[in-house]
Motif scaffolding. Sequence first.
Motif, mmCIF file in Angstrom:
data_model
loop_
_atom_site.group_PDB
_atom_site.id
_atom_site.type_symbol
_atom_site.label_atom_id
_atom_site.label_comp_id
_atom_site.label_asym_id
_atom_site.label_seq_id
_atom_site.Cartn_x
_atom_site.Cartn_y
_atom_site.Cartn_z
ATOM 1 N N ILE A 190 0.830 -1.206 0.000
ATOM 2 C CA ILE A 190 0.000 0.000 0.000
ATOM 3 C C ILE A 190 0.866 1.258 0.000
ATOM 4 N N ALA A 191 1.885 1.268 0.831
ATOM 5 C CA ALA A 191 2.778 2.432 0.885
ATOM 6 C C ALA A 191 3.510 2.616 -0.444
ATOM 7 N N ALA A 192 3.954 1.531 -1.046
ATOM 8 C CA ALA A 192 4.655 1.626 -2.330
ATOM 9 C C ALA A 192 3.734 2.156 -3.420
ATOM 10 N N PHE A 193 2.498 1.702 -3.416
ATOM 11 C CA PHE A 193 1.547 2.189 -4.411
ATOM 12 C C PHE A 193 1.290 3.681 -4.231
ATOM 13 N N LEU A 194 1.089 4.113 -2.994
ATOM 14 C CA LEU A 194 0.828 5.529 -2.749
ATOM 15 C C LEU A 194 2.027 6.396 -3.128
ATOM 16 N N VAL A 195 3.224 5.921 -2.807
ATOM 17 C CA VAL A 195 4.422 6.692 -3.139
ATOM 18 C C VAL A 195 4.615 6.765 -4.648
ATOM 19 N N SER A 196 4.406 5.665 -5.338
ATOM 20 C CA SER A 196 4.641 5.680 -6.778
ATOM 21 C C SER A 196 3.555 6.440 -7.542
ATOM 22 N N MET A 197 2.350 6.558 -6.988
ATOM 23 C CA MET A 197 1.293 7.326 -7.646
ATOM 24 C C MET A 197 1.328 8.802 -7.275
ATOM 25 N N TYR A 198 2.022 9.147 -6.203
ATOM 26 C CA TYR A 198 2.016 10.526 -5.711
ATOM 27 C C TYR A 198 2.683 11.455 -6.728
ATOM 28 N N GLY A 199 2.000 12.497 -7.094
ATOM 29 C CA GLY A 199 2.564 13.535 -7.941
ATOM 30 C C GLY A 199 2.581 13.219 -9.419
ATOM 31 N N THR A 200 2.072 12.057 -9.827
ATOM 32 C CA THR A 200 2.109 11.734 -11.252
ATOM 33 C C THR A 200 1.000 12.432 -12.020
ATOM 34 N N GLY A 201 -0.146 12.615 -11.404
ATOM 35 C CA GLY A 201 -1.269 13.239 -12.082
ATOM 36 C C GLY A 201 -1.958 12.293 -13.046
ATOM 37 N N SER B 110 7.776 2.452 -16.573
ATOM 38 C CA SER B 110 8.487 3.103 -15.479
ATOM 39 C C SER B 110 7.683 3.074 -14.186
ATOM 40 N N PHE B 111 6.369 2.920 -14.283
ATOM 41 C CA PHE B 111 5.549 2.815 -13.079
ATOM 42 C C PHE B 111 5.924 1.583 -12.273
ATOM 43 N N PHE B 112 6.153 0.464 -12.952
ATOM 44 C CA PHE B 112 6.494 -0.770 -12.249
ATOM 45 C C PHE B 112 7.880 -0.694 -11.623
ATOM 46 N N VAL B 113 8.788 0.025 -12.260
ATOM 47 C CA VAL B 113 10.123 0.227 -11.678
ATOM 48 C C VAL B 113 10.005 1.074 -10.417
ATOM 49 N N LYS B 114 9.211 2.141 -10.488
ATOM 50 C CA LYS B 114 8.988 2.982 -9.305
ATOM 51 C C LYS B 114 8.280 2.204 -8.210
ATOM 52 N N LEU B 115 7.309 1.375 -8.593
ATOM 53 C CA LEU B 115 6.575 0.582 -7.616
ATOM 54 C C LEU B 115 7.496 -0.412 -6.914
ATOM 55 N N LEU B 116 8.356 -1.078 -7.662
ATOM 56 C CA LEU B 116 9.292 -2.033 -7.074
ATOM 57 C C LEU B 116 10.293 -1.337 -6.162
ATOM 58 N N ALA B 117 10.818 -0.199 -6.597
ATOM 59 C CA ALA B 117 11.774 0.536 -5.770
ATOM 60 C C ALA B 117 11.122 1.041 -4.486
ATOM 61 N N ALA B 118 9.911 1.551 -4.599
ATOM 62 C CA ALA B 118 9.202 2.040 -3.411
ATOM 63 C C ALA B 118 8.856 0.890 -2.478
ATOM 64 N N PHE B 119 8.493 -0.276 -3.038
ATOM 65 C CA PHE B 119 8.203 -1.443 -2.214
ATOM 66 C C PHE B 119 9.445 -1.884 -1.449
ATOM 67 N N LEU B 120 10.583 -1.939 -2.113
ATOM 68 C CA LEU B 120 11.814 -2.359 -1.442
ATOM 69 C C LEU B 120 12.202 -1.393 -0.323
ATOM 70 N N MET B 121 12.069 -0.109 -0.587
ATOM 71 C CA MET B 121 12.393 0.871 0.456
ATOM 72 C C MET B 121 11.434 0.763 1.639
ATOM 73 N N ALA B 122 10.142 0.635 1.351
ATOM 74 C CA ALA B 122 9.155 0.508 2.428
ATOM 75 C C ALA B 122 9.368 -0.788 3.200
ATOM 76 N N PHE B 123 9.667 -1.879 2.498
ATOM 77 C CA PHE B 123 9.886 -3.163 3.151
ATOM 78 C C PHE B 123 11.105 -3.108 4.064
#
Length: 67
Positions: A8-19, A30-43
């Motif tokens: 959930i946190a990774a999804f919110l971070v990767s969607m934030y500010g994209t419009g 690039s969304f999936f790359v951002k989602l994976l990176a945000a997931f790893l950081m949150a995890f």
Amino acid sequence: MRILLCVIAAFLVSMYGTGARFLDSLSNNSFFVKLLAAFLMAFLFIEFIHWVTVQLDKKYDWKDSPL
């Protein structure tokens, strides 16, 4: 529970500010790359906090001596 919070946190971070809308984001690679990176950081962040909490509970149990 922690993994669900990470997703959930990774999804919110990767969607934030994209419009962009959710379905538009799924078509972008690039969304999936951002989602994976945000997931790893949150995890890593959530697991580190969990590890610190467990270590502190072993040494200073707050139920036995709250002060």
